[in-house]
Design a protein around this motif. Structure first.
Motif, PDB file in Angstrom:
ATOM      1  N   GLY A  14       6.971 123.583  59.893  1.00 19.11           N
ATOM      2  CA  GLY A  14       5.611 123.090  60.151  1.00 19.11           C
ATOM      3  C   GLY A  14       4.781 122.832  58.909  1.00 19.11           C
ATOM      4  N   CYS A  24      -0.686 125.569  60.035  1.00 20.93           N
ATOM      5  CA  CYS A  24       0.109 124.456  59.487  1.00 20.93           C
ATOM      6  C   CYS A  24      -0.788 123.455  58.768  1.00 20.93           C
ATOM      7  N   GLU A  35       9.604 124.144  51.779  1.00 16.55           N
ATOM      8  CA  GLU A  35       8.610 123.069  51.942  1.00 16.55           C
ATOM      9  C   GLU A  35       7.646 123.006  50.750  1.00 16.55           C
ATOM     10  N   ALA A  86       6.079 135.723  50.554  1.00 11.57           N
ATOM     11  CA  ALA A  86       5.778 134.957  51.774  1.00 11.57           C
ATOM     12  C   ALA A  86       4.322 134.485  51.762  1.00 11.57           C
ATOM     13  N   ARG A  93       6.830 142.135  47.200  1.00  9.51           N
ATOM     14  CA  ARG A  93       7.277 143.064  48.246  1.00  9.51           C
ATOM     15  C   ARG A  93       7.537 142.359  49.570  1.00  9.51           C
ATOM     16  N   GLY A 102       9.063 131.977  52.759  1.00 14.01           N
ATOM     17  CA  GLY A 102       8.551 131.282  53.946  1.00 14.01           C
ATOM     18  C   GLY A 102       7.122 131.621  54.248  1.00 14.01           C
ATOM     19  N   ASN A 112       9.390 124.973  64.840  1.00 13.41           N
ATOM     20  CA  ASN A 112       9.883 123.916  63.949  1.00 13.41           C
ATOM     21  C   ASN A 112       9.318 124.146  62.543  1.00 13.41           C
ATOM     22  N   LEU A 131       2.768 135.394  62.084  1.00 12.07           N
ATOM     23  CA  LEU A 131       3.097 134.450  63.159  1.00 12.07           C
ATOM     24  C   LEU A 131       3.113 135.142  64.516  1.00 12.07           C
TER      25      LEU A 131
HETATM   26  C1  HXC Z   1       7.025 138.111  55.870  1.00 12.26           C
HETATM   27  C2  HXC Z   1       8.949 138.682  54.757  1.00 12.26           C
HETATM   28  C3  HXC Z   1       9.417 137.359  54.846  1.00 12.26           C
HETATM   29  C4  HXC Z   1       8.585 136.386  55.489  1.00 12.26           C
HETATM   30  C5  HXC Z   1      10.890 138.549  53.848  1.00 12.26           C
HETATM   31  N1  HXC Z   1       9.889 139.380  54.130  1.00 12.26           N
HETATM   32  N2  HXC Z   1      10.640 137.315  54.267  1.00 12.26           N
HETATM   33  N3  HXC Z   1       7.768 139.051  55.262  1.00 12.26           N
HETATM   34  N4  HXC Z   1       7.410 136.829  55.989  1.00 12.26           N
HETATM   35  N5  HXC Z   1       8.915 135.118  55.581  1.00 12.26           N
HETATM   36  C6  HXC Z   1       9.794 140.815  53.838  1.00 12.26           C
HETATM   37  C7  HXC Z   1      10.714 141.645  54.731  1.00 12.26           C
HETATM   38  O1  HXC Z   1      10.108 141.868  55.991  1.00 12.26           O
HETATM   39  C8  HXC Z   1      10.866 142.888  53.918  1.00 12.26           C
HETATM   40  O2  HXC Z   1       9.718 143.689  54.068  1.00 12.26           O
HETATM   41  C9  HXC Z   1      10.881 142.375  52.484  1.00 12.26           C
HETATM   42  O3  HXC Z   1      10.266 141.087  52.532  1.00 12.26           O
HETATM   43  C10 HXC Z   1      12.272 142.218  51.935  1.00 12.26           C
HETATM   44  O4  HXC Z   1      13.010 141.436  52.838  1.00 12.26           O
HETATM   45  P1  HXC Z   1      14.420 141.873  53.456  1.00 12.26           P
HETATM   46  O5  HXC Z   1      14.613 141.103  54.711  1.00 12.26           O
HETATM   47  O6  HXC Z   1      14.538 143.346  53.502  1.00 12.26           O
HETATM   48  O7  HXC Z   1      15.417 141.353  52.316  1.00 12.26           O
HETATM   49  P2  HXC Z   1      16.905 140.870  52.499  1.00 12.26           P
HETATM   50  O8  HXC Z   1      17.656 141.732  53.470  1.00 12.26           O
HETATM   51  O9  HXC Z   1      17.468 140.739  51.109  1.00 12.26           O
HETATM   52  O10 HXC Z   1      16.813 139.405  53.157  1.00 12.26           O
HETATM   53  C11 HXC Z   1      16.167 138.355  52.444  1.00 12.26           C
HETATM   54  C12 HXC Z   1      15.905 137.197  53.415  1.00 12.26           C
HETATM   55  C13 HXC Z   1      15.183 137.702  54.671  1.00 12.26           C
HETATM   56  C14 HXC Z   1      17.248 136.536  53.806  1.00 12.26           C
HETATM   57  C15 HXC Z   1      15.063 136.146  52.663  1.00 12.26           C
HETATM   58  O11 HXC Z   1      14.057 138.478  54.244  1.00 12.26           O
HETATM   59  C16 HXC Z   1      14.701 136.647  55.588  1.00 12.26           C
HETATM   60  O12 HXC Z   1      15.494 136.041  56.347  1.00 12.26           O
HETATM   61  N6  HXC Z   1      13.394 136.374  55.583  1.00 12.26           N
HETATM   62  C17 HXC Z   1      12.775 135.424  56.484  1.00 12.26           C
HETATM   63  C18 HXC Z   1      13.023 134.026  56.045  1.00 12.26           C
HETATM   64  C19 HXC Z   1      12.431 133.003  57.031  1.00 12.26           C
HETATM   65  O13 HXC Z   1      12.793 133.015  58.235  1.00 12.26           O
HETATM   66  N7  HXC Z   1      11.543 132.174  56.545  1.00 12.26           N
HETATM   67  C20 HXC Z   1      10.864 131.153  57.359  1.00 12.26           C
HETATM   68  C21 HXC Z   1       9.600 131.716  57.897  1.00 12.26           C
HETATM   69  S1  HXC Z   1       8.849 130.632  59.050  1.00 12.26           S
HETATM   70  P3  HXC Z   1       9.802 145.265  54.296  1.00 12.26           P
HETATM   71  O14 HXC Z   1       8.370 145.668  54.473  1.00 12.26           O
HETATM   72  O15 HXC Z   1      10.667 145.500  55.492  1.00 12.26           O
HETATM   73  O16 HXC Z   1      10.427 145.794  53.029  1.00 12.26           O
HETATM   74  C22 HXC Z   1       8.159 129.433  58.115  1.00 12.26           C
HETATM   75  C23 HXC Z   1       7.525 128.374  58.960  1.00 12.26           C
HETATM   76  C24 HXC Z   1       6.422 127.636  58.307  1.00 12.26           C
HETATM   77  O17 HXC Z   1       8.148 129.432  56.945  1.00 12.26           O
HETATM   78  C25 HXC Z   1       5.821 126.644  59.235  1.00 12.26           C
HETATM   79  C26 HXC Z   1       5.242 127.146  60.490  1.00 12.26           C
HETATM   80  C27 HXC Z   1       4.025 128.009  60.377  1.00 12.26           C
END
Ligand code: HXC
Length: 261
Positions: A143, A84, A115, A28, A24, A66, A141, A72
């Motif tokens: 991380g 991290c 990662e 993540a 869901r 992610g 960045n 965050l």
């Molecule tokens: C928490 C997340 C999530 C994330 C998606 N979801 N990615 N929740 N953390 N990284 C959740 C959404 O909030 C949503 O919840 C559900 O999953 C479905 O996602 P949608 O966005 O509705 O789906 P879609 O429109 O198909 O888009 C898919 C997606 C997009 C392109 C992958 O979700 C997205 O851009 N996610 C973030 C990706 C990201 O930026 N990752 C890097 C994170 S930072 P609800 O409850 O609304 O249904 C990172 C840094 C690590 O990783 C190091 C530093 C700490």
């Protein structure tokens, strides 16, 4: 340990699979999931029968999208660094497992998901896989090792482009830039992972273990020291029962029966 966000399975003898299971939230990584991953890695590390680990995500949409962005929001500098460091420790434990780890990327592998995949020995992607380091969009960045492992995989120029633009890379491009080894239809991802896992699991376990170590450690050494290490390990493996069996089996024109000693 009971696992809520991770499924641990022994798919067949010696082949284990971890599935990050928070579909869901697109699987993540929150601190709880990272802790479970760390415990699961320790379990496999302690299993002398383990030969290969497959790592994937639940559902058809994401491997891991992610770090959990909702966590965050309120993170200050101390908690951010700790988050991290926790992830880096778990990812390093995956990298240092004595058995090969294959990432089966079944959808989005963004940020901490990309990662995590890169902490595995190599990556097999399904056709719908998408890779990227979108952290710049969030004002942070990469991380969880991305600024270091991505350039080691694809070279500094491509890594910088991806890290600085946050551009997402589809499976075919990931194959072209050397980030993934194979791209297969979604419904064949597990079969492809198993096919390669079985090939590895049939080899001499110590030879597999030390070959992995040599490639990893050699990347941090100069060529002369890396090759010296290689010859020392070769000497070590010449003392094993598996080497005797492997060579004997070849000469006797029969399959080898390796025992890992
Ligand atoms: C928490 C997340 C999530 C994330 C998606 N979801 N990615 N929740 N953390 N990284 C959740 C959404 O909030 C949503 O919840 C559900 O999953 C479905 O996602 P949608 O966005 O509705 O789906 P879609 O429109 O198909 O888009 C898919 C997606 C997009 C392109 C992958 O979700 C997205 O851009 N996610 C973030 C990706 C990201 O930026 N990752 C890097 C994170 S930072 P609800 O409850 O609304 O249904 C990172 C840094 C690590 O990783 C190091 C530093 C700490």
């Amino acid at each position: 340990m009971t696992y809520e966000n991770l499924i641990l399975e022994q798919v067949e003898h010696g082949i284990h699979r971890f599935t990050v299971n928070r579909p869901r939230a697109l699987n993540a990584l929150n601190p709880e999931t990272l802790a479970e991953l760390g415990a699961a890695v320790a379990e496999v590390a302690a299993d002398p029968q383990a030969r290969v680990l497959l790592l994937t995500g639940a559902g058809d949409k994401a491997f891991v999208a992610g770090a959990d962005i909702s966590r965050l929001a309120d993170m200050g500098p101390v908690e951010g660094q700790r988050f991290c460091e926790t992830a880096l420790k778990v990812f390093r434990a995956i990298e240092l497992l004595p058995i090969p780890v294959i990432a089966l990327v079944n959808g989005y592998a963004l940020g901490g998901g990309c990662e995590l995949a890169m902490a595995c020995d190599f990556i097999i992607a399904s056709e719908n896989a998408v890779f990227g380091q979108p952290e710049v969009n969030l004002g942070i960045n990469a991380g969880f090792g991305g600024t270091q492992r991505l350039p080691r995989r694809v070279g500094a120029g491509m890594a910088l482009e991806l890290l600085l633009t946050g551009r997402q890379v589809k499976a075919e491009e990931a194959l072209r830039i050397g980030l993934v080894n194979h791209v297969v239809p979604r419904d064949q991802l597990m079969a492809k992972g198993l096919e390669i896992a079985r090939l590895i699991a049939a080899k001499a376990p110590l030879a597999v273990r030390y070959t992995k170590q040599l490639v990893q450690r050699g990347q941090d050494l100069d060529l002369e020291n890396a090759c010296a290490l290689e010859s020392q390990v070769f000497g070590l493996l010449c003392a094993t029962e598996d080497k005797r069996e492997g060579v004997r089996a070849f000469l006797e024109k029969r399959p080898a029966r390796f025992q890992g000693r």
